[in-house]
Write a protein that holds these residues in place. Sequence first.
Motif, PDB file in Angstrom:
ATOM      1  N   LEU A  23       4.274 -22.109 -78.634  1.00  0.00           N
ATOM      2  CA  LEU A  23       4.471 -21.249 -77.470  1.00  0.00           C
ATOM      3  C   LEU A  23       5.873 -21.403 -76.897  1.00  0.00           C
ATOM      4  O   LEU A  23       6.405 -20.485 -76.271  1.00  0.00           O
ATOM      5  CB  LEU A  23       3.444 -21.584 -76.382  1.00  0.00           C
ATOM      6  N   GLU A  26       8.937 -18.875 -76.972  1.00  0.00           N
ATOM      7  CA  GLU A  26       8.985 -17.647 -76.194  1.00  0.00           C
ATOM      8  C   GLU A  26       9.511 -17.889 -74.782  1.00  0.00           C
ATOM      9  O   GLU A  26       8.976 -18.740 -74.055  1.00  0.00           O
ATOM     10  CB  GLU A  26       7.580 -17.037 -76.099  1.00  0.00           C
ATOM     11  N   PHE A  29       6.856 -18.001 -72.156  1.00  0.00           N
ATOM     12  CA  PHE A  29       6.118 -19.229 -71.895  1.00  0.00           C
ATOM     13  C   PHE A  29       6.783 -20.033 -70.799  1.00  0.00           C
ATOM     14  O   PHE A  29       6.116 -20.543 -69.895  1.00  0.00           O
ATOM     15  CB  PHE A  29       5.993 -20.095 -73.158  1.00  0.00           C
ATOM     16  N   TRP A  30       8.101 -20.183 -70.885  1.00  0.00           N
ATOM     17  CA  TRP A  30       8.784 -21.023 -69.912  1.00  0.00           C
ATOM     18  C   TRP A  30       8.719 -20.443 -68.513  1.00  0.00           C
ATOM     19  O   TRP A  30       8.525 -21.178 -67.540  1.00  0.00           O
ATOM     20  CB  TRP A  30      10.227 -21.270 -70.355  1.00  0.00           C
ATOM     21  N   HIS A  33       5.053 -20.978 -67.450  1.00  0.00           N
ATOM     22  CA  HIS A  33       4.788 -22.391 -67.180  1.00  0.00           C
ATOM     23  C   HIS A  33       5.304 -22.802 -65.810  1.00  0.00           C
ATOM     24  O   HIS A  33       4.598 -23.458 -65.029  1.00  0.00           O
ATOM     25  CB  HIS A  33       5.449 -23.247 -68.262  1.00  0.00           C
ATOM     26  N   TYR A  55       4.895 -11.267 -70.540  1.00  0.00           N
ATOM     27  CA  TYR A  55       4.624 -12.298 -69.538  1.00  0.00           C
ATOM     28  C   TYR A  55       3.142 -12.317 -69.162  1.00  0.00           C
ATOM     29  O   TYR A  55       2.515 -13.383 -69.107  1.00  0.00           O
ATOM     30  CB  TYR A  55       5.481 -12.042 -68.298  1.00  0.00           C
ATOM     31  N   MET A  58       1.102 -13.878 -71.831  1.00  0.00           N
ATOM     32  CA  MET A  58       1.279 -15.327 -71.860  1.00  0.00           C
ATOM     33  C   MET A  58       0.484 -16.002 -70.754  1.00  0.00           C
ATOM     34  O   MET A  58      -0.182 -17.027 -70.985  1.00  0.00           O
ATOM     35  CB  MET A  58       2.753 -15.681 -71.730  1.00  0.00           C
ATOM     36  N   ARG A  61      -3.072 -16.072 -71.787  1.00  0.00           N
ATOM     37  CA  ARG A  61      -3.335 -17.091 -72.807  1.00  0.00           C
ATOM     38  C   ARG A  61      -3.393 -18.481 -72.199  1.00  0.00           C
ATOM     39  O   ARG A  61      -4.248 -19.296 -72.559  1.00  0.00           O
ATOM     40  CB  ARG A  61      -2.226 -17.038 -73.879  1.00  0.00           C
ATOM     41  N   LEU A  62      -2.493 -18.767 -71.275  1.00  0.00           N
ATOM     42  CA  LEU A  62      -2.432 -20.101 -70.687  1.00  0.00           C
ATOM     43  C   LEU A  62      -3.558 -20.355 -69.695  1.00  0.00           C
ATOM     44  O   LEU A  62      -3.764 -21.503 -69.286  1.00  0.00           O
ATOM     45  CB  LEU A  62      -1.078 -20.298 -69.990  1.00  0.00           C
TER      46      LEU A  62
END
Length: 243
Positions: A23, A26, A29-30, A33, A55, A58, A61-62
């Motif tokens: 991940l 990408e 991801f950052w 996060h 975004y 992501m 997914r998280l």
Amino acid sequence: MALTVVHIPEYLEDCELVAGEDLAREPAFWLAHLMLTVGDPSEDPERYGVDASVYEEMVERLSNPEEPWPVLRVPFQGGHTAYAVYANFDDANNVDFFIRHHEWGRLGYLGQCGADEAGPGLSWAELATLAEAVQNSSEGLTDSSQRLLLLLPMLGDAEMPGEARHMVAQALIRCGIRFDAADELATVLVGEQEADSEPRWAVTTDSPIAVCSSPYSPRHIPLALGITPSQAQALSDALDGRG
């Protein structure tokens, strides 16, 4: 692509963990996060150079409790590893941060972002050391910018150096955040520290591992309390870059 299962014997039972380092390729991801842990998830991702649909995917997914929990790892000196686990329950989403060594038989909790906030878990000096640490492992993140941003949500320190914001901004840029937005975001993430603010870090006579002055930090007591004196010294050395 097959998912790599991650086994952490001391962590929660009945949860499926998978390696999430892919991940990190990408920029979405950052941004996700950092926004899910210490920022504002409703921010417009486009201003940071991240496509809104990517975004949103992501973030989903998280945060999806139906999927295996993503785990990202930061190996460092002495066989230690720092972990960030996206722990997604049906009624709560958390990101757990901890340090593990295979000889301990326990975890050293740094903190948690989400429904049950706990932290900080790292001083600036420790965070910078872990980001740059030389690791002897084929698993986990190797890029120093990625390692810095992964563990950044655990940062809390009243005595950060002046270059901290610049270092975070540069890490953001290297991880794909738009150049002209990185400095502003770094300022938000690092925060403005006052001379008489908290938290502060100090070594006591009880352990060689620094403890945090904040009562909300798991590190208000020595990290991985109960490990042997030699293990505590090895952890202290690794966190200080002496390992």
